[in-house]
Design a protein around this motif. Sequence first.
Motif, PDB file in Angstrom:
ATOM      1  N   SER A  50     -97.445 -23.356-127.677  1.00 57.30           N
ATOM      2  CA  SER A  50     -97.510 -24.752-127.267  1.00 57.30           C
ATOM      3  C   SER A  50     -96.258 -25.155-126.518  1.00 57.30           C
ATOM      4  O   SER A  50     -95.155 -24.674-126.799  1.00 57.30           O
ATOM      5  CB  SER A  50     -97.677 -25.648-128.498  1.00 57.30           C
ATOM      6  OG  SER A  50     -97.643 -27.025-128.146  1.00 57.30           O
ATOM      7  N   SER A  51     -96.427 -26.088-125.583  1.00 54.39           N
ATOM      8  CA  SER A  51     -95.292 -26.842-125.073  1.00 54.39           C
ATOM      9  C   SER A  51     -94.652 -27.558-126.256  1.00 54.39           C
ATOM     10  O   SER A  51     -95.347 -28.013-127.168  1.00 54.39           O
ATOM     11  CB  SER A  51     -95.777 -27.862-124.041  1.00 54.39           C
ATOM     12  OG  SER A  51     -94.847 -28.915-123.874  1.00 54.39           O
ATOM     13  N   PRO A  52     -93.320 -27.705-126.254  1.00 55.93           N
ATOM     14  CA  PRO A  52     -92.669 -28.382-127.382  1.00 55.93           C
ATOM     15  C   PRO A  52     -92.872 -29.888-127.425  1.00 55.93           C
ATOM     16  O   PRO A  52     -92.551 -30.519-128.432  1.00 55.93           O
ATOM     17  CB  PRO A  52     -91.192 -28.026-127.191  1.00 55.93           C
ATOM     18  CG  PRO A  52     -91.043 -27.768-125.735  1.00 55.93           C
ATOM     19  CD  PRO A  52     -92.346 -27.154-125.308  1.00 55.93           C
ATOM     20  N   LEU A  59    -101.171 -31.331-131.527  1.00 57.21           N
ATOM     21  CA  LEU A  59    -102.505 -30.721-131.500  1.00 57.21           C
ATOM     22  C   LEU A  59    -102.434 -29.262-131.898  1.00 57.21           C
ATOM     23  O   LEU A  59    -103.276 -28.770-132.670  1.00 57.21           O
ATOM     24  CB  LEU A  59    -103.116 -30.865-130.106  1.00 57.21           C
ATOM     25  CG  LEU A  59    -104.444 -30.134-129.886  1.00 57.21           C
ATOM     26  CD1 LEU A  59    -105.520 -30.648-130.839  1.00 57.21           C
ATOM     27  CD2 LEU A  59    -104.897 -30.256-128.431  1.00 57.21           C
ATOM     28  N   ALA A  60    -101.438 -28.536-131.385  1.00 52.87           N
ATOM     29  CA  ALA A  60    -101.317 -27.108-131.688  1.00 52.87           C
ATOM     30  C   ALA A  60    -101.158 -26.880-133.192  1.00 52.87           C
ATOM     31  O   ALA A  60    -101.779 -25.973-133.768  1.00 52.87           O
ATOM     32  CB  ALA A  60    -100.137 -26.510-130.924  1.00 52.87           C
ATOM     33  N   GLN A  71     -98.133 -20.368-138.084  1.00 53.11           N
ATOM     34  CA  GLN A  71     -97.163 -21.118-137.293  1.00 53.11           C
ATOM     35  C   GLN A  71     -97.615 -21.238-135.848  1.00 53.11           C
ATOM     36  O   GLN A  71     -98.548 -20.557-135.416  1.00 53.11           O
ATOM     37  CB  GLN A  71     -95.796 -20.435-137.340  1.00 53.11           C
ATOM     38  CG  GLN A  71     -95.784 -19.046-136.725  1.00 53.11           C
ATOM     39  CD  GLN A  71     -94.410 -18.411-136.762  1.00 53.11           C
ATOM     40  OE1 GLN A  71     -93.446 -18.991-137.220  1.00 53.11           O
ATOM     41  NE2 GLN A  71     -94.305 -17.189-136.262  1.00 53.11           N
ATOM     42  N   VAL A  72     -96.911 -22.111-135.147  1.00 49.29           N
ATOM     43  CA  VAL A  72     -97.103 -22.292-133.709  1.00 49.29           C
ATOM     44  C   VAL A  72     -95.814 -21.889-133.013  1.00 49.29           C
ATOM     45  O   VAL A  72     -94.722 -22.263-133.455  1.00 49.29           O
ATOM     46  CB  VAL A  72     -97.444 -23.757-133.377  1.00 49.29           C
ATOM     47  CG1 VAL A  72     -97.437 -24.000-131.871  1.00 49.29           C
ATOM     48  CG2 VAL A  72     -98.790 -24.147-133.982  1.00 49.29           C
ATOM     49  N   VAL A  73     -95.927 -21.122-131.948  1.00 46.53           N
ATOM     50  CA  VAL A  73     -94.755 -20.737-131.155  1.00 46.53           C
ATOM     51  C   VAL A  73     -94.540 -21.799-130.074  1.00 46.53           C
ATOM     52  O   VAL A  73     -95.405 -21.993-129.215  1.00 46.53           O
ATOM     53  CB  VAL A  73     -94.945 -19.350-130.508  1.00 46.53           C
ATOM     54  CG1 VAL A  73     -93.720 -18.994-129.666  1.00 46.53           C
ATOM     55  CG2 VAL A  73     -95.211 -18.292-131.564  1.00 46.53           C
ATOM     56  N   ALA A 138    -106.017 -12.040-127.477  1.00 42.59           N
ATOM     57  CA  ALA A 138    -106.238 -13.422-127.053  1.00 42.59           C
ATOM     58  C   ALA A 138    -105.132 -14.296-127.615  1.00 42.59           C
ATOM     59  O   ALA A 138    -104.415 -13.913-128.544  1.00 42.59           O
ATOM     60  CB  ALA A 138    -107.603 -13.928-127.526  1.00 42.59           C
ATOM     61  N   ALA A 139    -104.983 -15.481-127.028  1.00 39.43           N
ATOM     62  CA  ALA A 139    -104.006 -16.462-127.522  1.00 39.43           C
ATOM     63  C   ALA A 139    -104.490 -17.848-127.140  1.00 39.43           C
ATOM     64  O   ALA A 139    -105.186 -18.038-126.135  1.00 39.43           O
ATOM     65  CB  ALA A 139    -102.619 -16.199-126.938  1.00 39.43           C
ATOM     66  N   ILE A 140    -104.123 -18.808-127.964  1.00 36.69           N
ATOM     67  CA  ILE A 140    -104.400 -20.221-127.697  1.00 36.69           C
ATOM     68  C   ILE A 140    -103.114 -20.847-127.170  1.00 36.69           C
ATOM     69  O   ILE A 140    -102.045 -20.657-127.745  1.00 36.69           O
ATOM     70  CB  ILE A 140    -104.870 -20.934-128.980  1.00 36.69           C
ATOM     71  CG1 ILE A 140    -106.199 -20.341-129.469  1.00 36.69           C
ATOM     72  CG2 ILE A 140    -105.012 -22.440-128.748  1.00 36.69           C
ATOM     73  CD1 ILE A 140    -106.590 -20.784-130.867  1.00 36.69           C
ATOM     74  N   VAL A 141    -103.230 -21.588-126.065  1.00 32.27           N
ATOM     75  CA  VAL A 141    -102.057 -22.191-125.423  1.00 32.27           C
ATOM     76  C   VAL A 141    -102.339 -23.674-125.201  1.00 32.27           C
ATOM     77  O   VAL A 141    -103.279 -24.029-124.489  1.00 32.27           O
ATOM     78  CB  VAL A 141    -101.742 -21.511-124.074  1.00 32.27           C
ATOM     79  CG1 VAL A 141    -100.495 -22.133-123.452  1.00 32.27           C
ATOM     80  CG2 VAL A 141    -101.578 -20.014-124.250  1.00 32.27           C
ATOM     81  N   VAL A 142    -101.538 -24.532-125.817  1.00 30.64           N
ATOM     82  CA  VAL A 142    -101.674 -25.980-125.642  1.00 30.64           C
ATOM     83  C   VAL A 142    -100.534 -26.454-124.751  1.00 30.64           C
ATOM     84  O   VAL A 142     -99.359 -26.297-125.104  1.00 30.64           O
ATOM     85  CB  VAL A 142    -101.638 -26.717-127.000  1.00 30.64           C
ATOM     86  CG1 VAL A 142    -101.901 -28.209-126.787  1.00 30.64           C
ATOM     87  CG2 VAL A 142    -102.661 -26.128-127.971  1.00 30.64           C
TER      88      VAL A 142
END
Length: 205
Positions: A50-52, A59-60, A71-73, A138-142
């Motif tokens: 995610s963007s910080p 949302l992430a 966790q979210v990176v 795969a990866a999820i990117v917000v």
Amino acid sequence: MLLYLIRHPQPVLDQHTCYGRSDIAVAPHMLQPCLDSLLPLLPRDVPIFSSPLQRCAGLARALATRLGQAQVVLEHDLLEMDFGHWELRRWDDIPWDEVEAWNQDLLHHAPGGGETLPAMARRIWRALQNLRTCAAPAAIVVCHAGSIRMLHACAAWRDEQLAQLATGSTPLPDARAWEDIALRAMAQRRQIGFGEMLRLTLAPP
């Protein structure tokens, strides 16, 4: 590698205000509908980046909780474009000559003294390279609409270069490449809705 690229939910500010790098909250009633629409479309057991900025990170983290992720990176290079002293000003209040200077040189002019499009292309390329290092299918990117367009442009430039070089090694962009990638991002006229998800398939390293 398949990326699930998600634009953040609708923020509290409207489209008449310039905001890019500013840390704007999500409109309170928009997070849950966004979660409800996204969760059936997303895989479990994949990393989440995610963007910080809070409109993305909130949302992430909610997705991570619902998908069972630890966790979210937070990836700084996924930030939206920096509009300098234009940030949080009404578009109508920004002097016309400043806006026109950007219109006349979209590639090289930094709006509000912030960031040029090629500079943004350079850091989004770094973000894309970092995403590749997670070694997941795969990866999820917000992140943000501008960042999503630039991610697509970076991937398209890389795919084209790989096809031309036929060496199997990742091409290294130069100054001309950053401009090319920026132009590709600018050419993407399709609007990306708040909370919308787009898929991006990355060619193997």
